[in-house]
Write a protein that holds these residues in place. Sequence first.
Motif, PDB file in Angstrom:
ATOM      1  N   UNK A 113       0.825  -1.201   0.000  1.00  0.00           N
ATOM      2  CA  UNK A 113       0.000   0.000   0.000  1.00  0.00           C
ATOM      3  C   UNK A 113       0.865   1.259   0.000  1.00  0.00           C
ATOM      4  N   UNK A 114       1.956   1.250   0.748  1.00  0.00           N
ATOM      5  CA  UNK A 114       2.861   2.404   0.766  1.00  0.00           C
ATOM      6  C   UNK A 114       3.426   2.659  -0.628  1.00  0.00           C
ATOM      7  N   UNK A 115       3.786   1.598  -1.320  1.00  0.00           N
ATOM      8  CA  UNK A 115       4.299   1.749  -2.685  1.00  0.00           C
ATOM      9  C   UNK A 115       3.190   2.260  -3.608  1.00  0.00           C
ATOM     10  N   UNK A 116       1.976   1.725  -3.470  1.00  0.00           N
ATOM     11  CA  UNK A 116       0.860   2.181  -4.298  1.00  0.00           C
ATOM     12  C   UNK A 116       0.595   3.671  -4.092  1.00  0.00           C
ATOM     13  N   UNK A 117       0.584   4.103  -2.834  1.00  0.00           N
ATOM     14  CA  UNK A 117       0.341   5.517  -2.532  1.00  0.00           C
ATOM     15  C   UNK A 117       1.492   6.367  -3.052  1.00  0.00           C
ATOM     16  N   UNK A 118       2.734   5.922  -2.824  1.00  0.00           N
ATOM     17  CA  UNK A 118       3.887   6.686  -3.306  1.00  0.00           C
ATOM     18  C   UNK A 118       3.857   6.841  -4.815  1.00  0.00           C
ATOM     19  N   UNK A 119       3.554   5.749  -5.516  1.00  0.00           N
ATOM     20  CA  UNK A 119       3.478   5.809  -6.984  1.00  0.00           C
ATOM     21  C   UNK A 119       2.368   6.747  -7.438  1.00  0.00           C
ATOM     22  N   UNK A 120       1.204   6.683  -6.802  1.00  0.00           N
ATOM     23  CA  UNK A 120       0.090   7.550  -7.190  1.00  0.00           C
ATOM     24  C   UNK A 120       0.433   9.016  -6.953  1.00  0.00           C
ATOM     25  N   UNK A 121       1.020   9.320  -5.806  1.00  0.00           N
ATOM     26  CA  UNK A 121       1.415  10.704  -5.521  1.00  0.00           C
ATOM     27  C   UNK A 121       2.434  11.184  -6.546  1.00  0.00           C
ATOM     28  N   UNK A 122       3.393  10.344  -6.875  1.00  0.00           N
ATOM     29  CA  UNK A 122       4.415  10.703  -7.849  1.00  0.00           C
ATOM     30  C   UNK A 122       3.803  10.975  -9.224  1.00  0.00           C
ATOM     31  N   UNK A 123       2.969  10.056  -9.680  1.00  0.00           N
ATOM     32  CA  UNK A 123       2.424  10.157 -11.034  1.00  0.00           C
ATOM     33  C   UNK A 123       1.305  11.185 -11.155  1.00  0.00           C
ATOM     34  N   UNK A 124       0.498  11.353 -10.128  1.00  0.00           N
ATOM     35  CA  UNK A 124      -0.654  12.255 -10.212  1.00  0.00           C
ATOM     36  C   UNK A 124      -0.322  13.658  -9.718  1.00  0.00           C
ATOM     37  N   UNK A 125       0.447  13.750  -8.637  1.00  0.00           N
ATOM     38  CA  UNK A 125       0.782  15.060  -8.059  1.00  0.00           C
ATOM     39  C   UNK A 125       2.153  15.560  -8.508  1.00  0.00           C
ATOM     40  N   UNK A 126       2.987  14.657  -9.027  1.00  0.00           N
ATOM     41  CA  UNK A 126       4.334  15.048  -9.441  1.00  0.00           C
ATOM     42  C   UNK A 126       5.279  15.270  -8.276  1.00  0.00           C
ATOM     43  N   UNK A 127       4.989  14.667  -7.109  1.00  0.00           N
ATOM     44  CA  UNK A 127       5.800  14.847  -5.912  1.00  0.00           C
ATOM     45  C   UNK A 127       6.442  13.528  -5.510  1.00  0.00           C
ATOM     46  N   UNK A 128       7.633  13.592  -4.930  1.00  0.00           N
ATOM     47  CA  UNK A 128       8.361  12.391  -4.532  1.00  0.00           C
ATOM     48  C   UNK A 128       8.347  12.244  -3.017  1.00  0.00           C
ATOM     49  N   UNK A 129       7.878  11.087  -2.559  1.00  0.00           N
ATOM     50  CA  UNK A 129       7.827  10.790  -1.131  1.00  0.00           C
ATOM     51  C   UNK A 129       8.788   9.663  -0.793  1.00  0.00           C
ATOM     52  N   UNK A 130       9.223   9.645   0.451  1.00  0.00           N
ATOM     53  CA  UNK A 130      10.017   8.547   0.991  1.00  0.00           C
ATOM     54  C   UNK A 130       9.112   7.688   1.858  1.00  0.00           C
ATOM     55  N   UNK A 131       9.504   6.433   2.038  1.00  0.00           N
ATOM     56  CA  UNK A 131       8.737   5.514   2.861  1.00  0.00           C
ATOM     57  C   UNK A 131       9.498   5.257   4.154  1.00  0.00           C
ATOM     58  N   UNK A 132       8.822   5.477   5.275  1.00  0.00           N
ATOM     59  CA  UNK A 132       9.377   5.154   6.587  1.00  0.00           C
ATOM     60  C   UNK A 132       8.689   3.881   7.051  1.00  0.00           C
ATOM     61  N   UNK A 133       9.486   2.845   7.262  1.00  0.00           N
ATOM     62  CA  UNK A 133       8.924   1.548   7.628  1.00  0.00           C
ATOM     63  C   UNK A 133       7.991   1.710   8.804  1.00  0.00           C
TER      64      UNK A 133
END
Length: 174
Positions: free
Chosen positions: A15-35
């Motif tokens: 889910x974290x990867x899905x959200x990160x990918x969606x934010x990247x592709x839709x919002x154009x922003x890059x997020x990091x994942x904290x376990x």
Amino acid sequence: TGASGFNPVGLTCAAAVAVRRAISEICGLQCDIKWVNDLLYQGKKVCGILAEAVTLGKQTALVLGIGINLRPAEFPPELSGIAGSLQDENTPRVALIAGIAQRLSDFLNDPAPEQWLNDYRLHSCVLGRRVTFSRGGVLTEATALEIAADGGLVVQTDNGTEVLRTGEITLRLS
């Protein structure tokens, strides 16, 4: 394992990867994942993910909750250094929700860790860093070594290597 072959940790990681990918592709922003369940943008938490197993009779399901701070927000002083938002005024919420749902659906249709594990590792902000975790009320410091295939966090403590599969970690700044 839970629904669709996922364990709660693996589902949370996917889910974290899905959200990160969606934010990247839709919002154009890059997020990091904290376990295991947070996304950070510009060093501040902008998303939390929770997976809970629910059993009804002989059926077990995983319920997934995702909270994203999309719009600019003022946080109370005790959270201002920790919590953030994507500061995105333009992205329609529906587009982001649909994007996340589509990416989650892709993972549920093919739940193999290979579908999300490399992205999770690549965008992890904890690997190689000092972390603190609590087990049985005891705080332990460790170094985060890797993300295991099931989503567990492999850490090196003074007593050896172990894999965390539940709980929360704190990143050590020093």
